[in-house]
Design a protein around this motif. Structure first.
Motif, short mmCIF file in Angstrom:
data_model
loop_
_atom_site.label_atom_id
_atom_site.label_comp_id
_atom_site.label_asym_id
_atom_site.label_seq_id
_atom_site.Cartn_x
_atom_site.Cartn_y
_atom_site.Cartn_z
N VAL A 64 0.84 -1.20 0.00
CA VAL A 64 0.00 0.00 0.00
C VAL A 64 0.87 1.25 0.00
CG1 VAL A 64 -1.77 1.28 1.27
CG2 VAL A 64 -1.88 -1.22 1.15
N ILE A 65 1.95 1.21 0.77
CA ILE A 65 2.93 2.28 0.84
C ILE A 65 4.29 1.68 0.49
CG2 ILE A 65 4.10 3.95 2.33
CD1 ILE A 65 1.31 4.83 1.76
N GLU A 66 5.12 2.45 -0.21
CA GLU A 66 6.46 2.00 -0.55
C GLU A 66 7.50 3.03 -0.08
OE1 GLU A 66 6.56 1.50 -4.77
OE2 GLU A 66 5.27 -0.28 -4.76
N PRO A 67 8.65 2.56 0.40
CA PRO A 67 9.73 3.51 0.72
C PRO A 67 10.21 4.19 -0.56
CG PRO A 67 10.13 1.35 1.72
CD PRO A 67 9.02 1.18 0.73
N HIS A 68 10.63 5.44 -0.43
CA HIS A 68 11.14 6.18 -1.59
C HIS A 68 12.20 7.15 -1.09
CE1 HIS A 68 10.83 7.77 -5.73
NE2 HIS A 68 11.19 8.92 -5.16
N GLY A 69 13.47 6.78 -1.25
CA GLY A 69 14.54 7.62 -0.71
C GLY A 69 14.41 7.73 0.79
N SER A 70 14.38 8.97 1.26
CA SER A 70 14.23 9.20 2.70
C SER A 70 12.76 9.32 3.11
CB SER A 70 14.97 10.49 3.10
OG SER A 70 14.44 11.60 2.40
N GLY A 71 11.87 9.12 2.15
CA GLY A 71 10.44 9.25 2.45
C GLY A 71 9.64 8.05 2.01
N PHE A 72 8.37 8.31 1.69
CA PHE A 72 7.45 7.23 1.33
C PHE A 72 6.54 7.71 0.20
CE2 PHE A 72 8.59 7.00 5.78
CZ PHE A 72 8.97 5.67 5.94
N LYS A 73 5.99 6.76 -0.53
CA LYS A 73 5.05 7.06 -1.61
C LYS A 73 3.94 6.02 -1.60
CE LYS A 73 7.73 4.38 -4.97
NZ LYS A 73 8.51 4.42 -6.23
N VAL A 74 2.83 6.31 -2.27
CA VAL A 74 1.76 5.34 -2.42
C VAL A 74 2.27 4.19 -3.30
CG1 VAL A 74 -0.58 4.93 -3.29
CG2 VAL A 74 -0.03 7.08 -2.13
N GLY A 75 2.00 2.96 -2.88
CA GLY A 75 2.52 1.80 -3.58
C GLY A 75 1.91 1.62 -4.96
N LEU A 76 2.73 1.17 -5.90
CA LEU A 76 2.26 0.96 -7.26
C LEU A 76 1.11 -0.05 -7.35
CD1 LEU A 76 2.74 1.82 -10.17
CD2 LEU A 76 4.41 -0.02 -10.39
N PRO A 77 1.06 -1.10 -6.50
CA PRO A 77 -0.09 -2.02 -6.56
C PRO A 77 -1.43 -1.35 -6.33
CG PRO A 77 1.71 -3.04 -5.35
CD PRO A 77 2.10 -1.60 -5.58
N MET A 78 -1.43 -0.15 -5.70
CA MET A 78 -2.69 0.55 -5.48
C MET A 78 -3.32 0.99 -6.79
SD MET A 78 -3.39 0.59 -2.28
CE MET A 78 -4.51 1.95 -2.03
N ARG A 79 -2.52 1.05 -7.86
CA ARG A 79 -3.06 1.43 -9.17
C ARG A 79 -4.14 0.45 -9.62
NH1 ARG A 79 -5.37 3.26 -12.53
NH2 ARG A 79 -4.78 4.21 -14.50
N ARG A 80 -4.02 -0.82 -9.17
CA ARG A 80 -5.00 -1.82 -9.56
C ARG A 80 -6.38 -1.49 -9.03
NH1 ARG A 80 -7.14 -6.44 -7.45
NH2 ARG A 80 -5.93 -6.20 -5.53
N LEU A 81 -6.44 -0.89 -7.85
CA LEU A 81 -7.74 -0.55 -7.26
C LEU A 81 -8.43 0.55 -8.05
CD1 LEU A 81 -6.96 -0.65 -3.42
CD2 LEU A 81 -8.06 -2.40 -4.84
N SER A 82 -7.66 1.58 -8.43
CA SER A 82 -8.28 2.67 -9.19
C SER A 82 -8.72 2.19 -10.56
CB SER A 82 -7.31 3.85 -9.32
OG SER A 82 -6.15 3.46 -10.04
#
Length: 269
Positions: A64-82
């Motif tokens: 659901v959430i993925e690490p991104h550098g020093s932060g976080f982003k919405v996980g790519l698998p969430m694209r399947r829901l939209s």
């Protein structure tokens, strides 16, 4: 169309569940907040850092959430829901026509859907370098203050429209129509002409022209072209281009539904 009031668990005297807190974390992200630190998520969600840390520990393994550098982003698998939403089929069929209208008009183009008394923006094509307010996908605005919203409100049943008009109408800009009778009179014209306008109603600097996407007698969506309030070039050619694009999207979506996808009809929530 029933109008559902969104109420948080806290508003109903119930403690917030871990699920509602997880959605608070997801709600911190947006088109301009694609990567956030733990501190930024806590600030935007209103949750303590310790709570956000525990939630991230659960959401990351789920994708659901993925690490991104020093932060976080919405996980790519969430694209399947939209992509699983029924209106996504309409969006996909609309993309070529939105792109063509965007190139021809040289202006911002939007696709929206109606939820209760609010219009939700589904897609947009922006003109690079043009400083003009534009609602990002997922943003919702009072329908009566937008051309998109009025294009769809005009095709509600009398009962559905009565529910919308019963709600308070606040001015979002100097020209917002806030009198139910005035709006009702305008919607009658919109239904007859199948085109709606909003001049400085959602924002003082924005003028829009919109047309409904009619499928089986229902305005399942609408498209609009937006420009500055100083732009006097909203002529017959532009209006006809918007209406033609809306008609073509409706035609193509009818074909998609006819290919064994009848249950995807966007008019069924």
């Amino acid at each position: 169309m029933a109008t559902v009031e969104k109420r948080s668990p806290e508003a109903e005297g119930q403690p917030a569940s871990i699920l509602s807190k997880a959605f608070d974390v997801l709600g911190a992200f947006g088109p301009d907040q694609r990567v956030l630190t733990l501190t930024e998520i806590a600030r935007a969600s209103g949750l303590p850092k310790s709570t956000v840390h525990r939630l991230l520990h659960r959401l990351i393994p789920l994708g659901v959430i993925e690490p991104h550098g020093s932060g976080f982003k919405v996980g790519l698998p969430m694209r399947r829901l939209s992509s699983a939403m029924p209106i996504e089929s309409l969006r996909q069929s609309a993309l070529p026509h939105l792109g063509q209208l965007h190139r021809w008009s040289g202006r911002h183009v939007h696709l929206g859907g109606l939820r209760g008394s609010r219009v939700v923006f589904v897609e947009r094509f922006l003109l690079p370098g043009r400083e003009l307010p534009s609602a990002s996908p997922g943003t919702d605005i009072a329908a009566y203050a937008t051309a998109l919203g009025k294009a769809m409100l005009a095709f509600l049943t009398p009962e559905e429209l009565a529910d919308v008009l019963a709600e308070p109408m606040e001015a979002l800009a100097p020209n917002t129509v806030t009198d139910p009778e005035d709006l009702l009179a305008e919607l009658r014209q919109v239904r007859q002409r199948r085109v709606a306008f909003a001049r400085g109603e959602s924002h003082p600097d924005v003028t829009c022209v919109a047309a409904p996407i009619i499928v089986r007698g229902r305005a399942v969506s609408a498209i609009s072209v937006s420009t500055t309030a100083r732009d006097t070039a909203i002529d017959r050619a532009l209006v006809e281009a918007v209406c033609t694009a809306a008609h073509r999207i409706a035609r193509d979506n009818e074909r998609v539904l006819a290919e064994g996808n009848d249950s995807w009809f966007p008019g069924i929530d």
